[in-house]
Scaffold this motif. Structure first.
Motif, PDB file in Angstrom:
ATOM      1  N   THR A 237     -57.632  -4.197  46.744  1.00 40.55           N
ATOM      2  CA  THR A 237     -58.410  -2.996  47.056  1.00 40.55           C
ATOM      3  C   THR A 237     -57.748  -1.740  46.524  1.00 40.55           C
ATOM      4  OG1 THR A 237     -59.267  -4.024  49.076  1.00 40.55           O
ATOM      5  CG2 THR A 237     -59.385  -1.616  48.937  1.00 40.55           C
ATOM      6  N   THR A 238     -56.435  -1.662  46.648  1.00 36.28           N
ATOM      7  CA  THR A 238     -55.710  -0.429  46.311  1.00 36.28           C
ATOM      8  C   THR A 238     -55.107  -0.436  44.925  1.00 36.28           C
ATOM      9  OG1 THR A 238     -53.640  -1.280  47.248  1.00 36.28           O
ATOM     10  CG2 THR A 238     -55.135  -0.082  48.737  1.00 36.28           C
ATOM     11  N   GLN A 239     -55.061  -1.609  44.298  1.00 33.78           N
ATOM     12  CA  GLN A 239     -54.438  -1.753  42.976  1.00 33.78           C
ATOM     13  C   GLN A 239     -52.947  -1.370  42.997  1.00 33.78           C
ATOM     14  OE1 GLN A 239     -56.192  -3.130  40.235  1.00 33.78           O
ATOM     15  NE2 GLN A 239     -57.542  -3.533  41.986  1.00 33.78           N
ATOM     16  N   MET A 240     -52.308  -1.548  44.112  1.00 38.25           N
ATOM     17  CA  MET A 240     -50.871  -1.280  44.203  1.00 38.25           C
ATOM     18  C   MET A 240     -50.101  -2.477  43.663  1.00 38.25           C
ATOM     19  SD  MET A 240     -50.450   0.689  47.884  1.00 38.25           S
ATOM     20  CE  MET A 240     -48.787   1.251  47.490  1.00 38.25           C
ATOM     21  N   SER A 241     -48.966  -2.213  43.044  1.00 40.75           N
ATOM     22  CA  SER A 241     -48.140  -3.277  42.490  1.00 40.75           C
ATOM     23  C   SER A 241     -47.308  -3.930  43.593  1.00 40.75           C
ATOM     24  CB  SER A 241     -47.208  -2.724  41.410  1.00 40.75           C
ATOM     25  OG  SER A 241     -46.216  -1.878  41.996  1.00 40.75           O
ATOM     26  N   TRP A 242     -46.794  -5.122  43.309  1.00 37.89           N
ATOM     27  CA  TRP A 242     -45.924  -5.786  44.278  1.00 37.89           C
ATOM     28  C   TRP A 242     -44.662  -4.964  44.505  1.00 37.89           C
ATOM     29  CZ3 TRP A 242     -48.116  -8.893  47.334  1.00 37.89           C
ATOM     30  CH2 TRP A 242     -49.106  -9.762  46.913  1.00 37.89           C
ATOM     31  N   ASN A 243     -44.211  -4.261  43.488  1.00 40.49           N
ATOM     32  CA  ASN A 243     -43.029  -3.417  43.651  1.00 40.49           C
ATOM     33  C   ASN A 243     -43.302  -2.290  44.643  1.00 40.49           C
ATOM     34  OD1 ASN A 243     -40.272  -2.680  42.737  1.00 40.49           O
ATOM     35  ND2 ASN A 243     -41.306  -0.813  42.033  1.00 40.49           N
ATOM     36  N   ASP A 244     -44.529  -1.733  44.605  1.00 39.88           N
ATOM     37  CA  ASP A 244     -44.901  -0.679  45.551  1.00 39.88           C
ATOM     38  C   ASP A 244     -44.925  -1.205  46.983  1.00 39.88           C
ATOM     39  OD1 ASP A 244     -45.227   1.208  43.538  1.00 39.88           O
ATOM     40  OD2 ASP A 244     -47.348   0.720  43.247  1.00 39.88           O
ATOM     41  N   LEU A 245     -45.185  -2.492  47.130  1.00 36.65           N
ATOM     42  CA  LEU A 245     -45.298  -3.102  48.454  1.00 36.65           C
ATOM     43  C   LEU A 245     -43.975  -3.702  48.943  1.00 36.65           C
ATOM     44  CD1 LEU A 245     -48.727  -4.914  48.016  1.00 36.65           C
ATOM     45  CD2 LEU A 245     -48.293  -2.778  49.220  1.00 36.65           C
ATOM     46  N   ARG A 246     -42.911  -3.478  48.201  1.00 37.42           N
ATOM     47  CA  ARG A 246     -41.621  -4.049  48.581  1.00 37.42           C
ATOM     48  C   ARG A 246     -41.159  -3.625  49.970  1.00 37.42           C
ATOM     49  NH1 ARG A 246     -36.919  -3.292  44.373  1.00 37.42           N
ATOM     50  NH2 ARG A 246     -38.467  -4.434  43.138  1.00 37.42           N
ATOM     51  N   PRO A 247     -41.311  -2.339  50.365  1.00 39.40           N
ATOM     52  CA  PRO A 247     -40.882  -1.957  51.727  1.00 39.40           C
ATOM     53  C   PRO A 247     -41.605  -2.755  52.817  1.00 39.40           C
ATOM     54  CG  PRO A 247     -41.226  -0.004  50.391  1.00 39.40           C
ATOM     55  CD  PRO A 247     -41.763  -1.156  49.598  1.00 39.40           C
ATOM     56  N   LEU A 248     -42.871  -3.081  52.570  1.00 36.21           N
ATOM     57  CA  LEU A 248     -43.621  -3.872  53.540  1.00 36.21           C
ATOM     58  C   LEU A 248     -43.085  -5.296  53.591  1.00 36.21           C
ATOM     59  CD1 LEU A 248     -46.048  -3.751  55.483  1.00 36.21           C
ATOM     60  CD2 LEU A 248     -47.468  -4.580  53.598  1.00 36.21           C
ATOM     61  N   ALA A 249     -42.759  -5.851  52.436  1.00 35.83           N
ATOM     62  CA  ALA A 249     -42.197  -7.202  52.390  1.00 35.83           C
ATOM     63  C   ALA A 249     -40.846  -7.256  53.100  1.00 35.83           C
ATOM     64  CB  ALA A 249     -42.054  -7.659  50.940  1.00 35.83           C
TER      65      ALA A 249
ATOM     66  N   ASP B 287     -42.960   5.077  58.126  1.00 35.41           N
ATOM     67  CA  ASP B 287     -42.499   5.341  56.762  1.00 35.41           C
ATOM     68  C   ASP B 287     -43.227   4.453  55.752  1.00 35.41           C
ATOM     69  OD1 ASP B 287     -40.748   7.258  57.609  1.00 35.41           O
ATOM     70  OD2 ASP B 287     -38.981   5.983  57.560  1.00 35.41           O
ATOM     71  N   VAL B 288     -43.412   3.187  56.110  1.00 33.62           N
ATOM     72  CA  VAL B 288     -44.115   2.269  55.213  1.00 33.62           C
ATOM     73  C   VAL B 288     -45.551   2.743  54.985  1.00 33.62           C
ATOM     74  CG1 VAL B 288     -44.970  -0.090  54.928  1.00 33.62           C
ATOM     75  CG2 VAL B 288     -42.674   0.297  55.842  1.00 33.62           C
ATOM     76  N   GLY B 289     -46.212   3.188  56.048  1.00 34.99           N
ATOM     77  CA  GLY B 289     -47.566   3.699  55.913  1.00 34.99           C
ATOM     78  C   GLY B 289     -47.646   4.888  54.969  1.00 34.99           C
ATOM     79  N   PHE B 290     -46.648   5.754  55.046  1.00 31.21           N
ATOM     80  CA  PHE B 290     -46.605   6.907  54.143  1.00 31.21           C
ATOM     81  C   PHE B 290     -46.462   6.445  52.697  1.00 31.21           C
ATOM     82  CE2 PHE B 290     -44.619  10.314  51.788  1.00 31.21           C
ATOM     83  CZ  PHE B 290     -45.233  11.453  52.256  1.00 31.21           C
ATOM     84  N   LEU B 291     -45.587   5.469  52.469  1.00 33.03           N
ATOM     85  CA  LEU B 291     -45.385   4.966  51.112  1.00 33.03           C
ATOM     86  C   LEU B 291     -46.641   4.275  50.589  1.00 33.03           C
ATOM     87  CD1 LEU B 291     -41.765   3.535  51.496  1.00 33.03           C
ATOM     88  CD2 LEU B 291     -42.460   5.667  50.382  1.00 33.03           C
TER      89      LEU B 291
END
Length: 355
Positions: free
Chosen positions: A332-344, A75-79
């Motif tokens: 590399t991806t310019q993703m925000s920290w909020n977008d990476l919350r599921p990974l955290a 699921d995290v990979g999909f997000l």
């Protein structure tokens, strides 16, 4: 009434997910209306035999308590691919999650045989229940069963081909790591090789499977080539972090206390040895070797630990390395920290599980 293939019946038992509770009914049906090519119509006696000696033992150990980190990684990979989950995607992700969990389960069964471990997921290891030849057959079958699950994905031909290529390469790399894990004995290799061998063993053995879980989700989410490459590197980094936490927990006895020091006394090229070689030097490695030889008498081990802040320093290194990889991914991806919350959040679960 026509009897369903026992394989199809077995597949239908795995529609629920420990991490995702809204799986779609009938998830495993799309391409399993018929039995695998070459089987023909199974005689009822054959179906019963496979059910009793293959499907049910695998199902029993699959249903034991587990962290299910790898299925959640899908699921995290999909997000990370930047897509919103629709009903078609949910079905694909549930299939990918089942595949990665069964692949991991097969590796655990084989790993327990090779290590002589007696416990798995709060119960007896499968080879202790069924004998080594029987358990080995189930473990090997699960590698192929996991791939068969992926044949039900609703993907384009291009996506499917890439996915199969990644799957096969991952299983190959994981076997490289397993051979290293089994055959390298830290007390018998040159000091200069300990750190490198430990790092590469972890990357192949555990990093590759975690990478695959993230990649399955990203591929299902339609990530472009640049994003796929970034997810691949992040997956390896997360897998290395997970194994490092596992190695530290094994020495502390903070989980599976019956397995405490198992990797140390078997001289496996774990994070502990690599860290000690890199940070403390050859004399400390030799002292640790002598202390481990006296286990389970832990007097020498404890005396060695009392001179160093091993666990806090090793954990800090693991944290720093992963955070650097995460920052590289974000750049590399310019993703925000909020977008990476599921990974955290998943990383926090790993910390709690092995801390």
């Amino acid at each position: 009434m026509e009897q369903l293939s026992q394989i199809e019946t077995f597949l239908s038992l795995h529609q629920q997910r420990s991490e995702v509770k809204h799986a779609i009914p009938g998830i495993h049906r799309s391409r399993l209306d018929h039995q695998p090519r070459g089987l023909g119509k199974l005689h009822p006696a054959v179906q019963q035999t496979l059910n009793d000696f293959l499907f049910q033992p695998a199902l029993e150990i699959r249903q034991r308590p587990s962290h299910s980190f790898r299925s959640h990684l899908v699921d995290v990979g999909f997000l990370l691919a930047g897509s919103a989950i629709g009903s078609r995607d949910r079905r694909n992700l549930d299939l990918c999650a089942e595949s990665i969990e069964f692949l991991h389960l097969g590796s655990l069964i084989v790993d327990d045989i090779q290590d002589g471990s007696e416990v798995r997921r709060s119960g007896k290891a499968l080879h202790c229940l069924l004998g080594t030849p029987h358990a080995l057959g189930i473990g090997n079958w699960l590698y192929f069963y996991a791939m068969r699950i992926l044949s039900n994905l609703d993907l384009s031909e291009t996506q499917r081909n890439v996915l199969y290529e990644v799957y096969v390469e991952t299983v190959e790399l994981a076997h490289y790591g397993q051979i290293m894990d089994l055959c390298i004995k830290v007390d018998r290799v040159p000091y200069s090789q300990i750190d490198t061998l430990s790092q590469e063993c972890i990357r192949y053995k555990t990093g590759s499977i975690v990478m695959l879980a993230l990649m399955l989700g990203a591929l299902a989410g339609g990530a472009d080539d640049e994003k796929i490459q970034a997810v691949e590197e992040l997956g390896y980094a997360l897998g290395v972090y997970l194994q490092r936490m596992n190695d530290l927990g094994n020495c502390l006895g903070s989980f599976d206390p019956e397995k405490k020091w198992e990797d140390l006394v078997n001289w496996k090229p774990t994070f502990i040895w690599g860290f000690v070689a890199r940070e403390y030097g050859g004399a400390a490695v030799q002292q640790l070797i002598q202390a481990v030889r006296e286990l389970p008498n832990e007097a020498a081990w404890q005396a060695w630990l009392d001179k160093r802040d091993l666990f806090d320093e090793a954990k800090a290194m693991a944290e720093q390395d992963f955070e650097q990889s995460l920052q590289t991914f974000r750049d590399t991806t310019q993703m925000s920290w909020n977008d990476l919350r599921p990974l955290a959040q998943l990383k926090e679960r790993i910390q709690k599980a092995y801390g």
